[in-house]
Scaffold this motif. Structure first.
Motif, mmCIF file in Angstrom:
data_model
loop_
_atom_site.group_PDB
_atom_site.id
_atom_site.type_symbol
_atom_site.label_atom_id
_atom_site.label_comp_id
_atom_site.label_asym_id
_atom_site.label_seq_id
_atom_site.Cartn_x
_atom_site.Cartn_y
_atom_site.Cartn_z
ATOM 1 N N THR A 87 -4.941 -37.098 -25.723
ATOM 2 C CA THR A 87 -5.348 -38.174 -24.814
ATOM 3 C C THR A 87 -6.492 -38.959 -25.437
ATOM 4 O OG1 THR A 87 -6.827 -36.674 -23.607
ATOM 5 C CG2 THR A 87 -4.595 -36.992 -22.713
ATOM 6 N N PHE A 88 -6.556 -40.229 -25.066
ATOM 7 C CA PHE A 88 -7.533 -41.161 -25.620
ATOM 8 C C PHE A 88 -8.288 -41.795 -24.459
ATOM 9 C CE2 PHE A 88 -3.932 -40.677 -28.334
ATOM 10 C CZ PHE A 88 -4.470 -40.551 -29.602
ATOM 11 N N HIS A 89 -9.619 -41.778 -24.547
ATOM 12 C CA HIS A 89 -10.460 -42.305 -23.476
ATOM 13 C C HIS A 89 -11.485 -43.272 -24.053
ATOM 14 C CE1 HIS A 89 -8.803 -39.098 -20.959
ATOM 15 N NE2 HIS A 89 -8.958 -38.346 -22.025
ATOM 16 N N LYS A 90 -11.542 -44.460 -23.503
ATOM 17 C CA LYS A 90 -12.533 -45.451 -23.936
ATOM 18 C C LYS A 90 -13.910 -44.996 -23.470
ATOM 19 C CE LYS A 90 -13.887 -50.263 -23.308
ATOM 20 N NZ LYS A 90 -13.505 -51.552 -22.710
ATOM 21 N N LEU A 91 -14.853 -44.917 -24.396
ATOM 22 C CA LEU A 91 -16.242 -44.611 -24.051
ATOM 23 C C LEU A 91 -17.040 -45.912 -23.969
ATOM 24 C CD1 LEU A 91 -16.844 -41.459 -26.285
ATOM 25 C CD2 LEU A 91 -16.299 -41.546 -23.841
ATOM 26 N N THR A 92 -16.923 -46.717 -25.030
ATOM 27 C CA THR A 92 -17.530 -48.051 -25.081
ATOM 28 C C THR A 92 -16.517 -48.953 -25.772
ATOM 29 O OG1 THR A 92 -18.553 -47.818 -27.272
ATOM 30 C CG2 THR A 92 -19.845 -47.004 -25.367
ATOM 31 N N ASP A 93 -16.867 -50.199 -26.007
ATOM 32 C CA ASP A 93 -15.957 -51.091 -26.726
ATOM 33 C C ASP A 93 -15.726 -50.645 -28.165
ATOM 34 O OD1 ASP A 93 -15.580 -52.661 -24.495
ATOM 35 O OD2 ASP A 93 -16.998 -54.219 -25.122
ATOM 36 N N THR A 94 -16.646 -49.822 -28.692
ATOM 37 C CA THR A 94 -16.544 -49.414 -30.095
ATOM 38 C C THR A 94 -16.473 -47.899 -30.285
ATOM 39 O OG1 THR A 94 -18.953 -49.429 -30.310
ATOM 40 C CG2 THR A 94 -17.770 -51.476 -30.888
ATOM 41 N N SER A 95 -16.163 -47.155 -29.217
ATOM 42 C CA SER A 95 -16.041 -45.702 -29.366
ATOM 43 C C SER A 95 -15.027 -45.149 -28.363
ATOM 44 C CB SER A 95 -17.395 -45.009 -29.191
ATOM 45 O OG SER A 95 -17.865 -45.156 -27.864
ATOM 46 N N ALA A 96 -14.474 -44.005 -28.740
ATOM 47 C CA ALA A 96 -13.441 -43.378 -27.915
ATOM 48 C C ALA A 96 -13.558 -41.860 -28.009
ATOM 49 C CB ALA A 96 -12.055 -43.819 -28.374
ATOM 50 N N ARG A 97 -13.010 -41.189 -27.013
ATOM 51 C CA ARG A 97 -12.925 -39.726 -27.016
ATOM 52 C C ARG A 97 -11.459 -39.351 -27.199
ATOM 53 N NH1 ARG A 97 -16.503 -37.499 -22.850
ATOM 54 N NH2 ARG A 97 -17.905 -37.663 -24.634
ATOM 55 N N VAL A 98 -11.213 -38.438 -28.127
ATOM 56 C CA VAL A 98 -9.863 -37.948 -28.412
ATOM 57 C C VAL A 98 -9.834 -36.465 -28.048
ATOM 58 C CG1 VAL A 98 -8.090 -37.615 -30.178
ATOM 59 C CG2 VAL A 98 -9.639 -39.604 -30.316
ATOM 60 N N THR A 99 -8.909 -36.090 -27.167
ATOM 61 C CA THR A 99 -8.770 -34.693 -26.757
ATOM 62 C C THR A 99 -7.375 -34.209 -27.105
ATOM 63 O OG1 THR A 99 -10.356 -34.964 -24.949
ATOM 64 C CG2 THR A 99 -8.860 -33.081 -24.806
ATOM 65 N N VAL A 100 -7.308 -33.059 -27.760
ATOM 66 C CA VAL A 100 -6.034 -32.452 -28.155
ATOM 67 C C VAL A 100 -5.858 -31.156 -27.376
ATOM 68 C CG1 VAL A 100 -4.741 -31.412 -30.058
ATOM 69 C CG2 VAL A 100 -6.170 -33.417 -30.481
ATOM 70 N N GLN A 101 -4.702 -31.010 -26.762
ATOM 71 C CA GLN A 101 -4.329 -29.741 -26.133
ATOM 72 C C GLN A 101 -3.017 -29.298 -26.745
ATOM 73 O OE1 GLN A 101 -4.142 -29.520 -21.812
ATOM 74 N NE2 GLN A 101 -2.490 -28.015 -21.961
ATOM 75 N N ILE A 102 -2.997 -28.087 -27.290
ATOM 76 C CA ILE A 102 -1.791 -27.541 -27.914
ATOM 77 C C ILE A 102 -1.507 -26.174 -27.301
ATOM 78 C CG2 ILE A 102 -0.739 -26.727 -30.067
ATOM 79 C CD1 ILE A 102 -2.575 -28.696 -31.554
ATOM 80 N N ASP A 103 -0.269 -25.969 -26.916
ATOM 81 C CA ASP A 103 0.216 -24.670 -26.452
ATOM 82 C C ASP A 103 1.219 -24.188 -27.491
ATOM 83 O OD1 ASP A 103 -1.195 -24.890 -23.989
ATOM 84 O OD2 ASP A 103 0.406 -26.148 -23.194
ATOM 85 N N TRP A 104 0.989 -23.000 -28.044
ATOM 86 C CA TRP A 104 1.889 -22.516 -29.085
ATOM 87 C C TRP A 104 2.072 -21.017 -28.990
ATOM 88 C CZ3 TRP A 104 0.207 -19.632 -33.564
ATOM 89 C CH2 TRP A 104 -1.173 -19.415 -33.629
ATOM 90 N N GLU A 105 3.176 -20.586 -29.548
ATOM 91 C CA GLU A 105 3.541 -19.176 -29.558
ATOM 92 C C GLU A 105 3.335 -18.643 -30.970
ATOM 93 O OE1 GLU A 105 4.245 -15.847 -27.809
ATOM 94 O OE2 GLU A 105 4.680 -17.645 -26.636
ATOM 95 N N PRO A 106 2.314 -17.779 -31.175
ATOM 96 C CA PRO A 106 2.088 -17.225 -32.518
ATOM 97 C C PRO A 106 3.307 -16.428 -32.985
ATOM 98 C CG PRO A 106 0.260 -16.701 -31.049
ATOM 99 C CD PRO A 106 1.346 -17.275 -30.206
ATOM 100 N N GLU A 107 3.636 -16.572 -34.269
ATOM 101 C CA GLU A 107 4.776 -15.871 -34.858
ATOM 102 C C GLU A 107 4.264 -14.944 -35.956
ATOM 103 O OE1 GLU A 107 7.559 -18.844 -36.179
ATOM 104 O OE2 GLU A 107 6.959 -20.112 -34.508
ATOM 105 N N GLY A 108 4.710 -13.751 -35.948
ATOM 106 C CA GLY A 108 4.344 -12.799 -36.994
ATOM 107 C C GLY A 108 2.916 -12.273 -36.825
ATOM 108 N N LEU A 109 2.626 -11.225 -37.552
ATOM 109 C CA LEU A 109 1.341 -10.541 -37.448
ATOM 110 C C LEU A 109 0.164 -11.442 -37.813
ATOM 111 C CD1 LEU A 109 -0.195 -7.932 -36.906
ATOM 112 C CD2 LEU A 109 0.166 -7.312 -39.302
ATOM 113 N N LEU A 110 0.293 -12.199 -38.904
ATOM 114 C CA LEU A 110 -0.809 -13.048 -39.360
ATOM 115 C C LEU A 110 -1.215 -14.066 -38.289
ATOM 116 C CD1 LEU A 110 -2.722 -13.682 -41.689
ATOM 117 C CD2 LEU A 110 -1.014 -15.268 -42.554
ATOM 118 N N GLU A 111 -0.243 -14.744 -37.687
ATOM 119 C CA GLU A 111 -0.562 -15.738 -36.661
ATOM 120 C C GLU A 111 -1.110 -15.075 -35.403
ATOM 121 O OE1 GLU A 111 2.444 -18.618 -35.792
ATOM 122 O OE2 GLU A 111 2.588 -19.246 -37.888
ATOM 123 N N LYS A 112 -0.582 -13.904 -35.040
ATOM 124 C CA LYS A 112 -1.082 -13.211 -33.847
ATOM 125 C C LYS A 112 -2.537 -12.786 -34.039
ATOM 126 C CE LYS A 112 3.404 -11.930 -32.128
ATOM 127 N NZ LYS A 112 4.408 -10.925 -31.922
#
Length: 151
Positions: A87-112
């Protein structure tokens, strides 16, 4: 399922930040684990990533996209299962806030193990910092796609 939420403020207008984010093929310039992305059509991309030394390929589908507001996606087919929204949110005319939300399923021992110690969150935080440095150094986007994909 693991959920990661990270936010960063960028010193460019919200339109510039959003427009750059729609240039998926440029992601390898600031997302460390992404080897390449191919834009297949307006709502489908093919990803090649390298996570913890393991190479993976998957397709992703844009499920919702609204200019200067949000881009949502989920993986389709393949072994990798994840979904997210930026998502992108205007803070001022020259700045913004970027928010990332990720839902994922770890695979294998290393990712878990990695998800248990918060490696995914650290990686997303680093990628957002890389995005901030990339877009602020350029000052302008490398391109834009202003289409709307309803949910």
């Amino acid at each position: 399922m693991v959920q990661i939420i990270e936010t960063i403020d960028v010193d460019v207008p919200v339109r510039t930040a959003y427009d750059q984010w729609t240039q998926f093929e440029s992601f390898p310039k600031f997302l460390d684990e992404v080897e390449s992305i191919t834009q297949l059509d307006e709502t489908h991309t093919h990803w090649k990533v390298k996570v913890g030394g393991a190479e993976r390929e998957f397709d992703a589908e844009i499920t919702e996209q609204h200019p200067d507001e949000r881009v949502a996606w989920h993986s389709v087919g393949g072994e990798t299962h994840h979904a997210g929204v930026v998502t992108f949110h205007k803070l001022t005319d020259t700045s913004a806030r970027v928010t990332v939300q990720i839902d994922w399923e770890p695979e294998g021992l290393l990712e878990k193990v990695g998800s248990f110690i918060g490696a995914g969150s650290h990686a997303v935080k680093k990628d957002l910092k890389n995005f901030k440095e990339f877009i602020e150094a350029r000052g302008v986007e490398t391109g834009a796609w202003r289409g709307d994909v309803p949910a």
